[in-house]
Scaffold this motif. Structure first.
Motif, short mmCIF file in Angstrom:
data_model
loop_
_atom_site.label_atom_id
_atom_site.label_comp_id
_atom_site.label_asym_id
_atom_site.label_seq_id
_atom_site.Cartn_x
_atom_site.Cartn_y
_atom_site.Cartn_z
N TYR A 1 3.58 -13.98 -4.39
CA TYR A 1 4.42 -13.87 -3.40
C TYR A 1 5.35 -12.61 -3.45
O TYR A 1 6.11 -12.40 -4.10
CB TYR A 1 5.52 -15.11 -3.02
CG TYR A 1 6.35 -14.98 -1.89
CD1 TYR A 1 6.05 -14.34 -0.67
CD2 TYR A 1 7.65 -15.53 -1.99
CE1 TYR A 1 6.81 -14.28 0.25
CE2 TYR A 1 8.35 -15.57 -1.06
CZ TYR A 1 8.09 -14.96 0.31
OH TYR A 1 9.21 -14.76 1.33
N ILE A 2 4.68 -11.59 -2.43
CA ILE A 2 5.55 -10.25 -2.58
C ILE A 2 6.13 -9.91 -1.40
O ILE A 2 5.62 -10.21 -0.23
CB ILE A 2 4.39 -9.18 -2.83
CG1 ILE A 2 3.67 -9.55 -3.98
CG2 ILE A 2 5.35 -7.59 -2.99
CD1 ILE A 2 4.14 -9.48 -5.42
N ASN B 1 -6.65 -1.61 0.18
CA ASN B 1 -5.67 -2.51 0.06
C ASN B 1 -5.33 -3.54 1.31
O ASN B 1 -4.53 -4.34 1.44
CB ASN B 1 -4.15 -1.87 -0.23
CG ASN B 1 -2.93 -2.47 0.11
OD1 ASN B 1 -2.40 -3.23 -0.67
ND2 ASN B 1 -2.58 -1.92 1.21
N ALA B 2 -5.74 -2.66 2.52
CA ALA B 2 -5.57 -3.21 3.85
C ALA B 2 -6.24 -4.53 4.13
O ALA B 2 -7.21 -4.74 3.66
CB ALA B 2 -6.25 -2.44 4.94
N ALA B 3 -5.56 -5.42 4.66
CA ALA B 3 -5.78 -6.89 5.16
C ALA B 3 -4.89 -7.26 5.94
O ALA B 3 -3.90 -6.92 6.49
CB ALA B 3 -5.87 -7.58 3.60
N LYS C 1 -10.68 -13.50 0.14
CA LYS C 1 -9.74 -12.95 -1.15
C LYS C 1 -10.79 -13.41 -2.42
O LYS C 1 -10.90 -12.82 -3.37
CB LYS C 1 -8.53 -13.35 -1.17
CG LYS C 1 -7.54 -12.73 -0.01
CD LYS C 1 -7.48 -11.36 -0.31
CE LYS C 1 -6.46 -10.83 0.73
NZ LYS C 1 -6.50 -9.14 0.50
N SER D 1 -6.81 -8.50 -3.77
CA SER D 1 -7.21 -9.85 -3.45
C SER D 1 -5.68 -10.70 -3.50
O SER D 1 -4.83 -10.12 -2.84
CB SER D 1 -8.12 -10.48 -4.48
OG SER D 1 -8.19 -11.77 -4.44
N ASN E 1 4.45 -10.97 5.34
CA ASN E 1 4.99 -12.38 5.22
C ASN E 1 6.62 -12.43 5.80
O ASN E 1 6.85 -13.68 5.37
CB ASN E 1 4.85 -12.79 3.68
CG ASN E 1 5.48 -12.16 2.78
OD1 ASN E 1 6.43 -11.31 3.22
ND2 ASN E 1 4.80 -12.06 1.50
N GLY F 1 0.77 -1.19 0.06
CA GLY F 1 -0.01 -0.09 0.04
C GLY F 1 0.81 1.15 0.07
O GLY F 1 0.50 2.15 -0.75
N SER G 1 7.00 -8.52 1.84
CA SER G 1 6.35 -7.13 2.74
C SER G 1 6.26 -7.70 4.06
O SER G 1 6.52 -8.76 4.42
CB SER G 1 4.96 -6.87 2.17
OG SER G 1 4.01 -7.85 2.64
N PRO G 2 6.04 -6.67 4.83
CA PRO G 2 5.81 -7.04 6.38
C PRO G 2 4.78 -8.28 6.69
O PRO G 2 5.00 -9.03 7.72
CB PRO G 2 5.45 -5.82 7.09
CG PRO G 2 6.00 -4.79 6.17
CD PRO G 2 5.88 -5.27 4.82
N TYR H 1 -8.83 -16.35 5.02
CA TYR H 1 -8.37 -15.40 4.15
C TYR H 1 -8.77 -15.91 2.69
O TYR H 1 -9.00 -14.95 1.92
CB TYR H 1 -6.68 -15.45 4.20
CG TYR H 1 -6.02 -14.61 3.23
CD1 TYR H 1 -6.02 -13.26 3.74
CD2 TYR H 1 -5.10 -15.12 2.06
CE1 TYR H 1 -5.09 -12.31 3.14
CE2 TYR H 1 -4.22 -14.17 1.45
CZ TYR H 1 -4.25 -12.91 2.07
OH TYR H 1 -3.34 -11.88 1.47
N VAL I 1 -10.43 0.23 8.91
CA VAL I 1 -11.29 0.00 7.75
C VAL I 1 -12.47 -0.76 8.00
O VAL I 1 -13.38 -0.88 7.26
CB VAL I 1 -10.47 -0.70 6.53
CG1 VAL I 1 -9.49 -0.02 6.05
CG2 VAL I 1 -9.97 -1.88 6.95
#
Ligand SMILES: NC(=O)c1ccc[n+]([C@@H]2O[C@H](COP(=O)([O-])OP(=O)(O)OC[C@H]3O[C@@H](n4cnc5c(N)ncnc54)[C@H](O)[C@@H]3O)[C@@H](O)[C@H]2O)c1
Length: 238
Positions: free
Chosen positions: A177-178, A80-82, A149, A131, A183, A16, A180-181, A145, A54
């Motif tokens: 798989y990105i 985007n928040a999840a 999604k 998603s 994962n 985000g 980010s915090p 999840y 949110v």
């Protein structure tokens, strides 16, 4: 993005944040982040960081009404928040189910319902709902999840079909798989399997999904609505 006003939820960090910073670099007039967390390294950023949950209708009212009062319009909403819980169905508690469905899915109902009247009044807008590849195929974990999604795919198509004639476009983004915090504490064997499953042989980085969202948010995607854009290094291609 020149002159556009955008709200990105969950933009304190991760993907985000990369989206919010990229929108500004691409000429957005204002980008607002709504997140429960304080921003990481806010110094030097032109993102307007607002505290927002949110799942709270009152927070949506406060933040969106504030944006309209300050900027007179809202062109882009990125839901985007999840949060992710990895338990399979038999280990998923009712509390986990409610928490994940509230943050990941109900937020999209609340947020879209709040911004749509403004987008309709101003003649259009773009909503992108984030998603996952786990919204398109099954994995033997992450029951709640996956429920959220998967539903995001269809609520995005629903908004697109309901409000196309109002000039509002709505699409879903499906990252693989990105890094980010979200994962960074994920088990090494899961990470290794996700990387092995890509055709590019590596994880993605937030900037790579940010560019895909930039396209969907922008007028360059003027004929793109009700679709799902996969950004996964080829994970689902095999
Ligand atoms: N990282 C991946 O591999 C991956 C893969 C597929 C999909 N995604 C999706 O990408 C999106 C971005 O995730 P990320 O990877 O940047 O992870 P992240 O955990 O860094 O970002 C999620 C953000 O949402 C915020 N958030 C959580 N609950 C909130 C609430 N109630 N109200 C407001 N904000 C809240 C968090 O504080 C955080 O800033 C998510 O929708 C996620 O499901 C991520």
């Amino acid at each position: 993005m020149k002159g556009k006003v955008a709200l990105v939820t969950g933009a304190s960090r991760g993907q985000g944040r990369a989206m919010a910073e990229l929108f500004l670099a691409e000429g957005a007039a204002a980008v607002i982040s709504g997140d429960v967390l304080d921003p990481r390294e806010p110094e030097g950023s032109r993102v307007e960081f607002q505290k927002m949950d949110v799942t709270s209708p009152e927070d949506w009212d406060r933040v969106v009404d504030g944006i309209i009062a300050a900027h007179g319009r809202l062109d882009v909403l990125i839901n985007n928040a999840a949060v992710c819980e990895y338990e399979p169905i038999l280990e998923t508690t009712l509390e986990q189910w409610d928490r994940v469905l509230d943050i990941d899915l109900k937020s999209i109902f609340l947020g879209s319902k709040k911004v749509l009247p403004h987008m309709i009044d101003q003649g259009g807008g773009s909503i992108v709902n984030v998603s996952s590849i786990w919204g398109l195929g099954g994995v033997p974990s992450s029951f709640a999840y996956q429920a959220a999604k998967g539903a995001i795919l269809n609520v995005s198509k629903n908004i697109a079909t309901t409000h196309g004639k109002d000039g509002v476009r709505c699409n879903s983004l499906h990252p693989g798989y990105i890094l980010s915090p979200m994962n960074e504490n994920q088990a090494e064997d899961i990470n290794a399997a996700l990387i092995a499953g890509t055709v590019l042989g590596r994880p993605g980085v937030p900037r790579e999904t940010a560019y895909a969202v930039l396209f969907l948010a922008s007028d360059e995607a003027s004929y793109v609505t009700g679709t799902s854009l996969v950004v996964d290094g080829g994970y689902l291609a095999q």
